[in-house]
Design a protein around this motif. Structure first.
Motif, PDB file in Angstrom:
ATOM      1  N   PRO A  35      10.888   7.066  -4.701  1.00 14.58           N
ATOM      2  CA  PRO A  35      10.258   6.831  -3.392  1.00 14.58           C
ATOM      3  C   PRO A  35       8.955   6.040  -3.537  1.00 14.58           C
ATOM      4  CG  PRO A  35       9.948   9.097  -4.082  1.00 14.58           C
ATOM      5  CD  PRO A  35      10.884   8.495  -5.075  1.00 14.58           C
ATOM      6  N   PHE A  36       8.765   5.102  -2.590  1.00 14.48           N
ATOM      7  CA  PHE A  36       7.640   4.185  -2.684  1.00 14.48           C
ATOM      8  C   PHE A  36       7.217   3.775  -1.284  1.00 14.48           C
ATOM      9  CE2 PHE A  36       5.418   0.246  -3.909  1.00 14.48           C
ATOM     10  CZ  PHE A  36       4.693   0.722  -4.995  1.00 14.48           C
ATOM     11  N   VAL A  37       5.934   3.452  -1.137  1.00 11.34           N
ATOM     12  CA  VAL A  37       5.398   2.965   0.135  1.00 11.34           C
ATOM     13  C   VAL A  37       4.895   1.547  -0.073  1.00 11.34           C
ATOM     14  CG1 VAL A  37       3.648   3.282   1.921  1.00 11.34           C
ATOM     15  CG2 VAL A  37       4.738   5.276   0.892  1.00 11.34           C
ATOM     16  N   ARG A  38       5.329   0.630   0.765  1.00 10.33           N
ATOM     17  CA  ARG A  38       4.926  -0.774   0.675  1.00 10.33           C
ATOM     18  C   ARG A  38       3.773  -1.080   1.631  1.00 10.33           C
ATOM     19  NH1 ARG A  38       6.633  -4.118  -3.543  1.00 10.33           N
ATOM     20  NH2 ARG A  38       8.558  -3.214  -4.330  1.00 10.33           N
ATOM     21  N   ASN A  39       2.995  -2.089   1.259  1.00 10.28           N
ATOM     22  CA  ASN A  39       1.920  -2.560   2.138  1.00 10.28           C
ATOM     23  C   ASN A  39       2.392  -3.664   3.076  1.00 10.28           C
ATOM     24  OD1 ASN A  39      -0.093  -0.900   0.992  1.00 10.28           O
ATOM     25  ND2 ASN A  39      -0.366  -2.342  -0.699  1.00 10.28           N
ATOM     26  N   PRO A  77       6.120  -1.453   6.145  1.00  9.39           N
ATOM     27  CA  PRO A  77       4.883  -0.975   5.508  1.00  9.39           C
ATOM     28  C   PRO A  77       4.495   0.412   5.986  1.00  9.39           C
ATOM     29  CG  PRO A  77       4.430  -2.737   7.087  1.00  9.39           C
ATOM     30  CD  PRO A  77       5.906  -2.682   6.927  1.00  9.39           C
ATOM     31  N   GLY A  78       4.006   1.208   5.048  1.00 11.43           N
ATOM     32  CA  GLY A  78       3.487   2.522   5.396  1.00 11.43           C
ATOM     33  C   GLY A  78       4.507   3.637   5.435  1.00 11.43           C
ATOM     34  N   LEU A  79       5.789   3.340   5.203  1.00 12.15           N
ATOM     35  CA  LEU A  79       6.833   4.354   5.258  1.00 12.15           C
ATOM     36  C   LEU A  79       7.463   4.546   3.879  1.00 12.15           C
ATOM     37  CD1 LEU A  79       8.616   3.383   8.612  1.00 12.15           C
ATOM     38  CD2 LEU A  79       6.905   5.169   8.238  1.00 12.15           C
ATOM     39  N   VAL A  80       7.846   5.775   3.567  1.00  9.62           N
ATOM     40  CA  VAL A  80       8.444   6.092   2.276  1.00  9.62           C
ATOM     41  C   VAL A  80       9.921   5.706   2.281  1.00  9.62           C
ATOM     42  CG1 VAL A  80       8.965   7.913   0.610  1.00  9.62           C
ATOM     43  CG2 VAL A  80       6.842   7.999   1.932  1.00  9.62           C
ATOM     44  N   TYR A 268      -3.359  -0.334   6.730  1.00 15.95           N
ATOM     45  CA  TYR A 268      -2.631  -0.541   5.475  1.00 15.95           C
ATOM     46  C   TYR A 268      -2.301   0.754   4.726  1.00 15.95           C
ATOM     47  CZ  TYR A 268      -3.525  -5.531   5.950  1.00 15.95           C
ATOM     48  OH  TYR A 268      -3.551  -6.832   6.397  1.00 15.95           O
ATOM     49  N   GLY A 269      -2.846   1.870   5.177  1.00 14.72           N
ATOM     50  CA  GLY A 269      -2.502   3.154   4.568  1.00 14.72           C
ATOM     51  C   GLY A 269      -3.325   3.528   3.353  1.00 14.72           C
ATOM     52  N   VAL A 270      -4.150   2.616   2.860  1.00 18.52           N
ATOM     53  CA  VAL A 270      -5.018   2.879   1.705  1.00 18.52           C
ATOM     54  C   VAL A 270      -6.384   2.264   1.975  1.00 18.52           C
ATOM     55  CG1 VAL A 270      -3.148   2.995  -0.006  1.00 18.52           C
ATOM     56  CG2 VAL A 270      -4.216   0.790   0.517  1.00 18.52           C
ATOM     57  N   SER A 271      -7.374   2.669   1.190  1.00 17.15           N
ATOM     58  CA  SER A 271      -8.722   2.122   1.353  1.00 17.15           C
ATOM     59  C   SER A 271      -8.744   0.674   0.876  1.00 17.15           C
ATOM     60  CB  SER A 271      -9.723   2.940   0.543  1.00 17.15           C
ATOM     61  OG  SER A 271      -9.510   2.732  -0.848  1.00 17.15           O
ATOM     62  N   PRO A 272      -9.742  -0.112   1.310  1.00 14.67           N
ATOM     63  CA  PRO A 272      -9.851  -1.498   0.825  1.00 14.67           C
ATOM     64  C   PRO A 272      -9.905  -1.585  -0.696  1.00 14.67           C
ATOM     65  CG  PRO A 272     -11.317  -1.163   2.688  1.00 14.67           C
ATOM     66  CD  PRO A 272     -10.764   0.188   2.335  1.00 14.67           C
ATOM     67  N   ARG A 273     -10.631  -0.677  -1.335  1.00 11.72           N
ATOM     68  CA  ARG A 273     -10.743  -0.705  -2.797  1.00 11.72           C
ATOM     69  C   ARG A 273      -9.391  -0.448  -3.459  1.00 11.72           C
ATOM     70  NH1 ARG A 273     -15.254  -0.816  -5.393  1.00 11.72           N
ATOM     71  NH2 ARG A 273     -16.382  -0.106  -3.546  1.00 11.72           N
ATOM     72  N   GLU A 274      -8.641   0.540  -2.930  1.00 14.25           N
ATOM     73  CA  GLU A 274      -7.314   0.832  -3.472  1.00 14.25           C
ATOM     74  C   GLU A 274      -6.377  -0.352  -3.259  1.00 14.25           C
ATOM     75  OE1 GLU A 274      -6.260   5.434  -3.025  1.00 14.25           O
ATOM     76  OE2 GLU A 274      -7.076   4.595  -1.177  1.00 14.25           O
ATOM     77  N   TRP A 275      -6.424  -0.944  -2.062  1.00 11.99           N
ATOM     78  CA  TRP A 275      -5.544  -2.082  -1.759  1.00 11.99           C
ATOM     79  C   TRP A 275      -5.836  -3.240  -2.697  1.00 11.99           C
ATOM     80  CZ3 TRP A 275      -5.445  -7.171  -0.578  1.00 11.99           C
ATOM     81  CH2 TRP A 275      -4.293  -7.672   0.020  1.00 11.99           C
ATOM     82  N   ARG A 276      -7.094  -3.489  -2.936  1.00 15.58           N
ATOM     83  CA  ARG A 276      -7.474  -4.590  -3.819  1.00 15.58           C
ATOM     84  C   ARG A 276      -6.925  -4.354  -5.229  1.00 15.58           C
ATOM     85  NH1 ARG A 276     -13.632  -6.955  -3.957  1.00 15.58           N
ATOM     86  NH2 ARG A 276     -12.970  -9.141  -3.760  1.00 15.58           N
ATOM     87  N   GLY A 284       4.509 -10.317 -14.005  1.00 16.35           N
ATOM     88  CA  GLY A 284       5.964 -10.175 -13.935  1.00 16.35           C
ATOM     89  C   GLY A 284       6.384  -8.752 -13.698  1.00 16.35           C
ATOM     90  N   GLY A 285       7.712  -8.503 -13.740  1.00 16.12           N
ATOM     91  CA  GLY A 285       8.287  -7.186 -13.510  1.00 16.12           C
ATOM     92  C   GLY A 285       8.947  -7.136 -12.171  1.00 16.12           C
ATOM     93  N   ALA A 286      10.253  -7.151 -12.143  1.00 16.96           N
ATOM     94  CA  ALA A 286      10.994  -7.237 -10.891  1.00 16.96           C
ATOM     95  C   ALA A 286      10.619  -6.080  -9.975  1.00 16.96           C
ATOM     96  CB  ALA A 286      12.492  -7.215 -11.175  1.00 16.96           C
ATOM     97  N   GLU A 287      10.155  -6.404  -8.794  1.00  9.84           N
ATOM     98  CA  GLU A 287       9.794  -5.457  -7.763  1.00  9.84           C
ATOM     99  C   GLU A 287       8.777  -4.425  -8.250  1.00  9.84           C
ATOM    100  OE1 GLU A 287      12.844  -4.629  -4.606  1.00  9.84           O
ATOM    101  OE2 GLU A 287      14.066  -4.648  -6.394  1.00  9.84           O
ATOM    102  N   SER A 288       7.929  -4.811  -9.188  1.00  9.43           N
ATOM    103  CA  SER A 288       6.976  -3.859  -9.734  1.00  9.43           C
ATOM    104  C   SER A 288       5.581  -4.028  -9.185  1.00  9.43           C
ATOM    105  CB  SER A 288       6.919  -4.001 -11.265  1.00  9.43           C
ATOM    106  OG  SER A 288       6.446  -5.269 -11.631  1.00  9.43           O
ATOM    107  N   VAL A 289       5.379  -5.082  -8.365  1.00 13.29           N
ATOM    108  CA  VAL A 289       4.021  -5.324  -7.886  1.00 13.29           C
ATOM    109  C   VAL A 289       3.819  -4.729  -6.506  1.00 13.29           C
ATOM    110  CG1 VAL A 289       3.749  -7.386  -9.246  1.00 13.29           C
ATOM    111  CG2 VAL A 289       4.632  -7.591  -6.952  1.00 13.29           C
TER     112      VAL A 289
END
Length: 289
Positions: A35-39, A77-80, A268-276, A284-289
Motif C-alpha cells: 500500500p502506498f499514497v501518491r502525491n 493523490p492522497g489515497l491508499v 498534498y497530505g505531507v508537510s512542505p519539508r517532507e514533500w521536498r 532510477g527504479g521503476a515506480e520507486s520515486v
C-alpha cells in the motif's frame, strides 16, 4: 532483454499540466506495489495480462477491482492503493504520473476519479490512441519537454474521447474567454493578496455570477484554484531551487510560513519539508520515486 523502462521528467515549469515520471513494465507473477499514497495522479494502461487494484475510495472503504488488458486504472493523490499482477497471467502495463492545475478537470471529463478509478474504453479500438500516446512518452525520454507535454495532452484527449464513463461538458466561447482572463490574471498576480471581487472586476462581471461561472467551468471555486496555483508554484520551486521554505512561501503569496505549511499539508497530505524530501529527482527504479 529488459522488461521495464523508467524515466523522470526534467524539472520544467508547467503549471496547467505537469509530467513527473513514466515508463512501462512486464511484471512478474504476483508482483505488487503498495500500500502506498501518491502525491500526484498515476494512470496505468494494461497492455496484456491481468491483475487487481485495491483502491481506497473517498468514503474511506477499500474496494477491489479485477482488471485485464485494454483497461486502465487511476491512482488519485492522497489515497491508499495497492495493485498486484495475476499469478498465471501477469500484466504488462505502461504508466504516467502527472498533475497540474487542470489535471483533475480533464480526468473528471473522462469520468475518472476517487469514486471511479477504472478506465473502461468504449471499444478496444478506441483505446489504442491512449496506449500509443503513453508508450510514445515512455519510449522517448530524450524528446523535448514540449513534445512530451504535447503527448500528455494527446493522451488526456484520447482518454476523454474513449472513456465509457465520459462526461459531456457544456461550454461557450464567451465563458471560456472570461475564465481564461481570470486564470491569466491569477497566474500573474498570485504572489500578492487577491480577492474574488478584484478578479471578477478584471472580467467585468458580478462577483456571484463570476464565482458560479468559474466553478462550473473549472470544477472548483476561484479561491480554491488560487490556492492550487500558489501551492503548485511552491512545489515547483521546492523541486528546482535550494531556497528556504520560508522564502518560497513568501514568494507564492504566503507571508506567514505556518499558514503556508497548513495549506500545503492539506493539499498534498505531507508537510512542505517532507514533500521536498520525497520529490527530489532520483536516478532510477521503476515506480520507486
Amino acid at each position: 532483454m529488459k522488461d521495464f523502462s523508467f524515466s523522470v521528467f526534467p524539472n520544467e515549469n508547467f503549471l496547467d499540466l505537469r509530467l513527473f515520471q513514466y515508463g512501462w513494465e512486464q511484471c512478474a507473477p504476483l508482483h505488487s506495489f503498495g500500500p502506498f499514497v501518491r502525491n500526484h495522479y498515476l494512470f496505468h494502461y494494461i497492455i496484456s495480462g491481468r491483475g487487481y487494484l485495491d483502491a481506497n475510495g473517498p468514503d474511506g472503504f477499500t474496494r477491489r477491482y479485477s482488471l485485464e488488458a485494454g483497461q486502465g486504472f487511476l491512482i488519485c493523490p492522497g489515497l491508499v492503493n495497492t495493485y498486484c499482477a495475476d499469478q498465471r497471467d501477469p500484466w504488462k502495463y505502461t504508466w504516467l504520473e502527472f498533475g497540474g492545475l487542470r489535471a483533475e478537470e480533464f480526468l473528471d471529463a473522462a469520468g475518472l476519479g476517487p469514486a471511479q478509478p477504472v478506465y473502461r474504453p468504449k471499444s478496444i479500438t478506441q483505446a489504442v490512441p491512449v496506449r500509443d500516446a503513453m508508450l510514445y512518452i515512455a519510449d522517448h525520454s530524450s524528446a523535448s519537454t514540449l513534445c512530451l507535454i504535447g503527448h500528455l495532452c494527446l493522451f488526456l484527449d484520447a482518454l476523454i474521447q474513449s472513456s465509457s464513463t465520459r462526461r459531456e461538458i457544456r461550454s461557450s466561447r464567451l465563458q471560456d474567454f472570461y475564465i481564461q482572463e481570470a486564470v491569466t490574471f491569477m497566474e500573474h498576480n498570485y504572489q500578492r493578496e487577491l480577492t474574488v471581487e478584484e478578479i471578477a472586476d478584471v472580467c467585468k462581471l458580478n462577483r456571484s455570477y463570476f464565482s458560479k461561472l468559474f466553478r462550473d467551468t473549472m470544477g472548483c471555486p476561484p479561491q480554491e484554484f488560487l490556492i492550487r496555483l500558489r501551492l503548485a508554484r511552491a512545489a515547483e520551486l521546492m523541486r528546482t531551487t535550494k531556497s528556504s521554505i520560508g522564502v518560497i512561501a513568501a514568494a507564492c503569496g504566503y507571508p506567514n510560513q505556518l499558514h503556508f505549511s497548513r495549506a500545503f499539508k492539506k493539499r498534498y497530505g505531507v508537510s512542505p519539508r517532507e514533500w521536498r524530501g520525497q520529490n527530489k529527482t532520483r536516478p532510477g527504479g521503476a515506480e520507486s520515486v
